[in-house]
Enzyme design. Structure first.
Site, PDB file in Angstrom:
ATOM      1  N   ASP A   1      70.603  25.613  -3.353  1.00  0.00           N
ATOM      2  CA  ASP A   1      70.061  24.323  -3.795  1.00  0.00           C
ATOM      3  C   ASP A   1      69.011  23.899  -2.779  1.00  0.00           C
ATOM      4  OD1 ASP A   1      69.797  21.667  -5.027  1.00  0.00           O
ATOM      5  OD2 ASP A   1      71.713  22.135  -5.969  1.00  0.00           O
TER       6      ASP A   1
ATOM      7  N   HIS B   1      65.818  22.725  -8.235  1.00  0.00           N
ATOM      8  CA  HIS B   1      66.823  22.808  -7.161  1.00  0.00           C
ATOM      9  C   HIS B   1      66.609  24.061  -6.310  1.00  0.00           C
ATOM     10  CE1 HIS B   1      69.535  19.434  -8.083  1.00  0.00           C
ATOM     11  NE2 HIS B   1      69.214  19.625  -9.349  1.00  0.00           N
TER      12      HIS B   1
ATOM     13  N   GLU C   1      68.036  19.453 -14.079  1.00  0.00           N
ATOM     14  CA  GLU C   1      67.248  18.486 -13.322  1.00  0.00           C
ATOM     15  C   GLU C   1      65.939  19.061 -12.794  1.00  0.00           C
ATOM     16  OE1 GLU C   1      70.814  15.628 -11.722  1.00  0.00           O
ATOM     17  OE2 GLU C   1      70.301  17.315 -10.432  1.00  0.00           O
TER      18      GLU C   1
HETATM   19  C1  ACM Z   1      74.383  18.683 -12.249  1.00  0.00           C
HETATM   20  O1  ACM Z   1      75.251  17.865 -11.929  1.00  0.00           O
HETATM   21  N1  ACM Z   1      73.140  18.515 -11.853  1.00  0.00           N
HETATM   22  C2  ACM Z   1      74.699  19.836 -13.058  1.00  0.00           C
END
Ligand code: ACM
Ligand code: ZN
Length: 510
Positions: A159, A247, A307
């Site tokens: 991440d 991410h 995201e």
């Molecule tokens: C997430 O909580 N972004 C999968």
């Protein structure tokens, strides 16, 4: 009536290889707690614990009969034998979880149990990026999963805040990407730690690097193999997640050609993603996944997909050209174009793609499997089921165990029904199961992780195993009162659910 008493003379009879790991697990528990192992024999002789194969029993199911003289365990696969043993473990005194116990009465009550799980995916996820956990802590957590019959361990390995798995082709990912001076989450944890020591960031992950005190760490590929083996011995499959194309900052920081602007950065909410108009992004991600598929035996590989700051793609001439060249409607379809390319690659290696529910937005492929997490996007489930795609239910409001206990109490976890009311029987078949996640932004050490996970972990376990009709919250609460003793024996720091019916203050007098 009566009970079966274990002793130094107790023998287990096994007649095939698939029974041995379960027998060994029980023997090891006794060796640690009682000071003697249980002898495992391949001849029946005077054995009193008898494993028998019964092909009529469903996968992972078992039949257990305990009487004062004998214990019979029947199953059709290794998991079934293992879960029969875990049930015996749960019936033994909690001191079976401790080392060098003074307990003498190692007995289990006479009982007959026929048992099979409701769902085949009974998962827990841990986030290693925001805060890291050691291999010993991973093994300890896998032991909790084994005890409560969870079978899928999802490792969020990469991440923005740190890359946590060795990739031989791109050494900078861990040489640099696994280390940081201080994240925004570290600052918040340190602030909270001033009044609550459970937020102290684990000292074992600080190292001096290049003259600076840095936080970080990663698993070597050899350590990952060790984790996979340890999990497999407990009937747990390990699912890797490499989050892309968002991410991804810990990679872009060190391989900046990956982004649209040739530098790493942040959008309004999320980090700048990889550029999907550059061939190098497709090569880089597939190179990484090639090492991942070689390492992990799991059928599924999780590619995240959540995201993504699509504003970066809106402003990028290369991304816009890719949208035009491939006749795509928008940036969501661009992401799905990328997902399909990755999926074709994974399929060619015999694997299946798994992603967060954003993978639905620009169109799903035939075999993609979705993890539904956004309570505010309920239709993602309908679209996936209608399209024939499988899914795992892991909703943010119920199954995110990093949430405060006040926000997501134990009862809410227990009462949640994962199959939507409007689903037909056919659609429900596409729900493989459920999972809870432990995002670690605010979980800076393993004790805090235990506190976030427990006792909600048991509510999830029961929902994953027990049929909807057989669940009963009042009964569960009574049984939980016995489980707290076991959690204590395991040295688990759990949250104490507040006394119900009282409004403003709870006072503990003793
Ligand atoms: C997430 O909580 N972004 C999968
Ligand atoms: Zn771009």
């Amino acid at each position: 009536e009566g009970s079966y008493l274990f002793s130094k003379r107790t023998k287990i009879f096994v007649d095939n290889e698939t029974q041995k790991p379960a027998a060994k697990y029980l023997s090891d528990l006794f060796e640690k707690a009682a000071g003697y192992p249980i002898f495992i024999s391949e001849t029946k002789g005077n054995a009193t614990i008898i494993f028998t194969e019964d092909k009529s029993i469903k996968p992972e199911g078992y039949h257990l009969e305990i009487s004062p003289k004998k214990i019979n365990i029947k199953a059709s696969d290794a998991a079934g034998y293992f879960y029969g043993i875990q049930t015996i473990r749960q019936l033994l005194p909690p001191s079976i979880e401790t080392a060098n116990s003074i307990e003498k009465n190692w007995s289990v009550p006479s009982i007959v149990i026929n048992d099979t799980p409701r769902f085949s995916w009974r998962g827990m996820q841990m986030d290693f990026s925001r805060h890291f956990f050691s291999i010993d802590e991973v093994k300890t957590f896998l032991n909790y999963m084994a005890l409560y019959k969870l079978n899928t361990y999802h490792m969020h390995l990469t991440d923005d805040q740190g890359w946590r798995i060795e990739i031989k082709k791109y050494p900078l990912l861990t040489e640099k990407g696994a280390w940081r001076v201080e994240s925004s989450h570290d600052i918040t944890c340190n602030e909270l730690a001033k009044t609550d020591p459970s937020f102290i960031i684990d000292e074992q992950h600080y190292h001096n690097r290049e003259g600076q005190r840095m936080y970080g760490g990663f698993f070597t590929q050899e350590q990952i193999k060790e984790i996979i083996t340890y999990a497999a011995e407990r009937q747990i499959e390990v699912i890797p997640e490499i989050d892309m194309p968002g991410h991804l900052k810990s990679a872009i920081d060190n391989y900046p050609y990956l982004s649209c602007t040739n530098e790493a950065g942040w959008g309004e909410l999320f980090s700048s993603p990889a550029c999907l108009g550059k061939e190098t992004t497709y090569e880089f991600t597939k190179d990484i996944l090639a090492e991942i598929v070689d390492l992990f035996p799991s059928k599924y590989v999780h590619i995240g997909g959540d995201e993504v700051n699509i504003e970066s793609w809106k402003k990028c001439p290369l991304c816009q050209k890719a949208i035009k060249d491939h006749h795509l409607k928008n940036e969501h379809e661009l992401q799905s174009f990328f997902n399909r390319d990755i999926e074709t690659f994974l399929n060619s290696k015999g694997k299946r793609l798994l992603g967060w529910d954003e993978i639905v937005e620009g169109g799903l492929s035939k075999d993609g499997t979705m993890m539904w997490w956004r309570n505010w996007a309920p239709t993602m489930r309908d679209i996936a089921a209608k399209h024939g795609n499988d899914m795992i239910i892991t909703p943010c409001f119920e199954y995110y165990f990093d949430a405060k206990h006040e926000a997501t109490p134990f009862e809410k976890v227990y009462q949640y029904e994962p199959i939507p009311e409007n689903f037909t029987k056919e659609q429900a078949k596409h729900i493989l199961g459920i999972q809870a996640n432990l995002w670690s932004e605010m979980i800076p050490n393993f004790k805090r992780l235990q506190f976030q996970a427990f006792p909600r972990f048991l509510a999830l376990a029961e929902t994953s195993w027990t049929s909807k009709e057989d669940k009963n919250y009042d009964d569960f609460q009574k049984r939980m009162n016995l489980q707290y003793k076991r959690l204590e024996a395991l040295n688990i720091q759990y949250h104490i659910p507040p006394v119900t019916g009282l409004k403003d203050k709870v006072a503990f007098l003793d």
